[in-house]
Design a protein around this motif. Structure first.
Motif, mmCIF file in Angstrom:
data_model
loop_
_atom_site.group_PDB
_atom_site.id
_atom_site.type_symbol
_atom_site.label_atom_id
_atom_site.label_comp_id
_atom_site.label_asym_id
_atom_site.label_seq_id
_atom_site.Cartn_x
_atom_site.Cartn_y
_atom_site.Cartn_z
ATOM 1 N N ALA A 1 11.334 10.673 -26.404
ATOM 2 C CA ALA A 1 12.481 9.758 -26.484
ATOM 3 C C ALA A 1 12.440 8.751 -25.332
ATOM 4 C CB ALA A 1 13.786 10.550 -26.459
ATOM 5 N N LEU A 2 12.020 9.218 -24.152
ATOM 6 C CA LEU A 2 11.932 8.318 -23.004
ATOM 7 C C LEU A 2 10.910 7.213 -23.245
ATOM 8 C CD1 LEU A 2 12.043 10.747 -19.927
ATOM 9 C CD2 LEU A 2 13.751 9.020 -20.548
ATOM 10 N N THR A 3 9.790 7.545 -23.893
ATOM 11 C CA THR A 3 8.745 6.540 -24.121
ATOM 12 C C THR A 3 9.214 5.433 -25.051
ATOM 13 O OG1 THR A 3 7.757 7.658 -26.057
ATOM 14 C CG2 THR A 3 6.960 8.300 -23.859
ATOM 15 N N ARG A 4 10.294 5.657 -25.753
ATOM 16 C CA ARG A 4 10.803 4.680 -26.712
ATOM 17 C C ARG A 4 12.022 3.922 -26.179
ATOM 18 N NH1 ARG A 4 8.065 6.073 -31.339
ATOM 19 N NH2 ARG A 4 7.119 8.155 -31.243
ATOM 20 N N GLU A 5 12.311 4.096 -24.893
ATOM 21 C CA GLU A 5 13.456 3.433 -24.266
ATOM 22 C C GLU A 5 13.140 1.965 -23.951
ATOM 23 O OE1 GLU A 5 16.485 4.120 -23.612
ATOM 24 O OE2 GLU A 5 16.671 6.280 -23.964
ATOM 25 N N THR A 6 14.134 1.267 -23.456
ATOM 26 C CA THR A 6 13.979 -0.140 -23.086
ATOM 27 C C THR A 6 13.146 -0.263 -21.815
ATOM 28 O OG1 THR A 6 15.963 -0.140 -21.696
ATOM 29 C CG2 THR A 6 16.249 -0.656 -24.051
ATOM 30 N N VAL A 7 12.705 -1.474 -21.537
ATOM 31 C CA VAL A 7 11.917 -1.712 -20.331
ATOM 32 C C VAL A 7 12.690 -1.275 -19.095
ATOM 33 C CG1 VAL A 7 10.917 -3.497 -18.863
ATOM 34 C CG2 VAL A 7 10.596 -3.609 -21.333
ATOM 35 N N ASN B 1 -18.399 1.080 -15.732
ATOM 36 C CA ASN B 1 -18.272 2.515 -15.978
ATOM 37 C C ASN B 1 -16.814 2.962 -15.993
ATOM 38 O OD1 ASN B 1 -21.031 2.475 -15.880
ATOM 39 N ND2 ASN B 1 -21.238 3.586 -13.963
ATOM 40 N N GLY B 2 -15.993 2.339 -15.143
ATOM 41 C CA GLY B 2 -14.589 2.721 -15.059
ATOM 42 C C GLY B 2 -13.852 2.576 -16.371
ATOM 43 N N CYS B 3 -14.242 1.592 -17.157
ATOM 44 C CA CYS B 3 -13.584 1.383 -18.458
ATOM 45 C C CYS B 3 -13.892 2.519 -19.424
ATOM 46 C CB CYS B 3 -14.028 0.061 -19.072
ATOM 47 S SG CYS B 3 -13.521 -1.403 -18.128
ATOM 48 N N THR B 4 -15.084 3.092 -19.311
ATOM 49 C CA THR B 4 -15.494 4.122 -20.261
ATOM 50 C C THR B 4 -14.845 5.466 -19.999
ATOM 51 O OG1 THR B 4 -17.450 4.812 -18.995
ATOM 52 C CG2 THR B 4 -17.718 2.958 -20.520
ATOM 53 N N VAL B 5 -14.223 5.637 -18.831
ATOM 54 C CA VAL B 5 -13.577 6.913 -18.534
ATOM 55 C C VAL B 5 -12.058 6.814 -18.613
ATOM 56 C CG1 VAL B 5 -15.487 7.616 -17.050
ATOM 57 C CG2 VAL B 5 -13.484 6.532 -16.032
ATOM 58 N N PHE B 6 -11.545 5.631 -18.944
ATOM 59 C CA PHE B 6 -10.095 5.437 -18.999
ATOM 60 C C PHE B 6 -9.556 5.801 -20.371
ATOM 61 C CE2 PHE B 6 -6.341 2.846 -19.944
ATOM 62 C CZ PHE B 6 -5.519 3.191 -18.886
ATOM 63 N N ASP B 7 -8.377 6.387 -20.396
ATOM 64 C CA ASP B 7 -7.685 6.706 -21.648
ATOM 65 C C ASP B 7 -6.193 6.525 -21.401
ATOM 66 O OD1 ASP B 7 -6.502 7.883 -23.927
ATOM 67 O OD2 ASP B 7 -8.170 9.272 -24.155
ATOM 68 N N CYS B 8 -5.538 5.781 -22.265
ATOM 69 C CA CYS B 8 -4.103 5.535 -22.076
ATOM 70 C C CYS B 8 -3.242 6.570 -22.783
ATOM 71 C CB CYS B 8 -3.737 4.131 -22.559
ATOM 72 S SG CYS B 8 -3.726 3.938 -24.360
ATOM 73 N N PHE B 9 -3.851 7.490 -23.527
ATOM 74 C CA PHE B 9 -3.132 8.528 -24.270
ATOM 75 C C PHE B 9 -2.137 7.935 -25.274
ATOM 76 C CE2 PHE B 9 -4.184 10.422 -20.101
ATOM 77 C CZ PHE B 9 -5.017 11.437 -20.520
ATOM 78 N N GLY B 10 -2.426 6.739 -25.750
ATOM 79 C CA GLY B 10 -1.541 6.117 -26.736
ATOM 80 C C GLY B 10 -0.482 5.214 -26.140
ATOM 81 N N ALA B 11 -0.494 5.037 -24.814
ATOM 82 C CA ALA B 11 0.524 4.201 -24.167
ATOM 83 C C ALA B 11 0.372 2.733 -24.544
ATOM 84 C CB ALA B 11 0.440 4.358 -22.649
ATOM 85 N N GLY B 12 -0.862 2.276 -24.688
ATOM 86 C CA GLY B 12 -1.092 0.864 -24.983
ATOM 87 C C GLY B 12 -0.432 0.410 -26.265
ATOM 88 N N GLN B 13 -0.658 1.158 -27.348
ATOM 89 C CA GLN B 13 -0.060 0.742 -28.613
ATOM 90 C C GLN B 13 1.449 0.971 -28.639
ATOM 91 O OE1 GLN B 13 -2.387 3.332 -28.608
ATOM 92 N NE2 GLN B 13 -1.750 4.987 -29.976
ATOM 93 N N LYS B 14 1.926 1.974 -27.875
ATOM 94 C CA LYS B 14 3.367 2.233 -27.866
ATOM 95 C C LYS B 14 4.114 1.101 -27.150
ATOM 96 C CE LYS B 14 5.061 6.332 -28.139
ATOM 97 N NZ LYS B 14 5.471 7.743 -27.900
ATOM 98 N N VAL B 15 3.560 0.662 -26.012
ATOM 99 C CA VAL B 15 4.182 -0.459 -25.302
ATOM 100 C C VAL B 15 4.108 -1.725 -26.151
ATOM 101 C CG1 VAL B 15 4.002 -1.978 -23.294
ATOM 102 C CG2 VAL B 15 3.761 0.491 -23.007
ATOM 103 N N SER B 16 2.972 -1.946 -26.786
ATOM 104 C CA SER B 16 2.773 -3.156 -27.587
ATOM 105 C C SER B 16 3.668 -3.183 -28.822
ATOM 106 C CB SER B 16 1.301 -3.265 -28.018
ATOM 107 O OG SER B 16 0.445 -3.366 -26.912
ATOM 108 N N GLN B 17 3.688 -2.075 -29.549
ATOM 109 C CA GLN B 17 4.358 -2.076 -30.854
ATOM 110 C C GLN B 17 5.787 -1.547 -30.839
ATOM 111 O OE1 GLN B 17 2.828 -3.644 -33.223
ATOM 112 N NE2 GLN B 17 0.943 -3.853 -32.004
ATOM 113 N N VAL B 18 6.116 -0.687 -29.876
ATOM 114 C CA VAL B 18 7.470 -0.115 -29.828
ATOM 115 C C VAL B 18 8.322 -0.831 -28.777
ATOM 116 C CG1 VAL B 18 8.837 1.970 -29.439
ATOM 117 C CG2 VAL B 18 6.635 2.119 -30.635
ATOM 118 N N THR B 19 7.871 -0.788 -27.523
ATOM 119 C CA THR B 19 8.673 -1.393 -26.452
ATOM 120 C C THR B 19 8.847 -2.894 -26.658
ATOM 121 O OG1 THR B 19 7.612 0.222 -24.958
ATOM 122 C CG2 THR B 19 8.961 -1.502 -23.959
ATOM 123 N N PHE B 20 7.759 -3.577 -27.048
ATOM 124 C CA PHE B 20 7.816 -5.039 -27.198
ATOM 125 C C PHE B 20 7.716 -5.492 -28.658
ATOM 126 C CE2 PHE B 20 7.023 -4.458 -22.755
ATOM 127 C CZ PHE B 20 7.747 -5.484 -22.151
#
Length: 293
Positions: free
Chosen positions: A161-167, A85-104
């Motif tokens: 701008a902060l979300t697009r910064e380095t690790v 059930n916990g998985c069905t209520v989670f939302d990353c607000f787009g963080a997952g793809q931003k970390v995957s495709q922008v940060t890394f």
């Protein structure tokens, strides 16, 4: 399923030609989870414990046993049936793809195992920033909040701008301090938006309403900021234009409730609650698949 938009119909110019409707800030793709562009980060980076929300224990950094090689969930359509059930209520607000495709830059933790730890550590930070971005975008969608739109735009641009910064830079961000700077703007936007609601507006900010019987309550334009609404009965309640930022809506009964125009309402809050086909929500929010038909 009924879905409503809190925006007015597109205005018409004197010539009779429809004026293009302004695009919603909160509905932009950058603020919506795109699992197809993510490396299954929430299924690996985040821990969970055996409980009513999960059937097993999993430590942070350990892939969930249901994560496939293509980073998709092997039981996505059966998560609740399998006890996730916990998985069905989670939302990353787009963080997952931003970390995957922008940060890394599109290189996964499987391709570069040495990057895994940093990737998993930075995800929660970016998720908090994306959530703050979402709230700021929602405030920018409020016509009545125009007096603070300029400051909100500056805040949005700064956070984005902060979300697009380095690790290294992301891990050094003081999210609590940033939230403390933005919250007054969100509160002012809320006050301006709710000021146009007719009648007396109730104040339940931070209230403990766990299990409260509020069926059919007239809460239009109310402040429910940070309220504990766990297992509360809000069925058939009027929550139009109510401020629900930070409200804990786990197992809240929203059957038949009207949430059109509710301020700062997020998909995770709806996912954690209970509703039915009569529950009214505004685009881009959606009825969760597990709600009653």
């Amino acid at each position: 399923m009924e879905r409503y938009s809190h925006t007015a119909p597109p205005p018409t110019a004197a010539s009779g030609v429809p004026v293009p409707e302004r695009k919603s800030f909160a509905a932009q793709p950058d603020l919506q989870a795109d699992c197809g562009s993510c490396f299954g980060l929430c299924c690996v980076a985040l821990p969970f414990s055996r409980s009513s929300d999960f059937p097993v224990d999993k430590s942070a950094g350990t892939p969930c046993g249901n994560l496939r090689e293509d980073f998709r969930c092997g039981i996505h359509e059966r998560l609740r049936d399998q006890g996730y059930n916990g998985c069905t209520v989670f939302d990353c607000f787009g963080a997952g793809q931003k970390v995957s495709q922008v940060t890394f830059k599109g290189v996964s933790w499987r391709e570069e195992p040495d990057s895994a730890r940093a990737m998993f550590e930075v995800l929660p930070v970016v998720r908090q920033l994306q959530e703050l971005l979402k709230y700021t975008a929602q405030a920018l969608d409020l016509p009545a909040a125009r007096p603070v739109h300029r400051d909100l735009r500056h805040a949005y641009e700064r956070i984005d701008a902060l979300t697009r910064e380095t690790v290294e830079s992301l891990l050094a961000v003081d999210v609590d301090a940033l939230r403390g700077e933005v919250n007054p703007l969100l509160l002012r936007a809320s006050e301006l938006a709710r000021a146009v609601v007719p009648g007396r507006r109730k104040n339940h900010r931070g209230a403990n309403l766990m299990g409260a019987r509020l069926r059919g309550a007239k809460l239009r334009g109310a402040s429910m900021r940070g309220a504990l609404l766990i297992a509360a009965d809000l069925s058939d309640a009027d929550l139009r234009d109510a401020d629900l930022i930070g409200a804990d809506m786990r197992d809240t009964d929203l059957c038949g409730a009207d949430l059109r125009g509710a301020l700062f309402l997020t998909q995770p809050q709806l996912n954690a609650a209970r509703g039915d086909a009569r529950t009214k929500v505004a685009h881009p929010l959606e009825h969760p698949s597990h709600w009653a038909g």
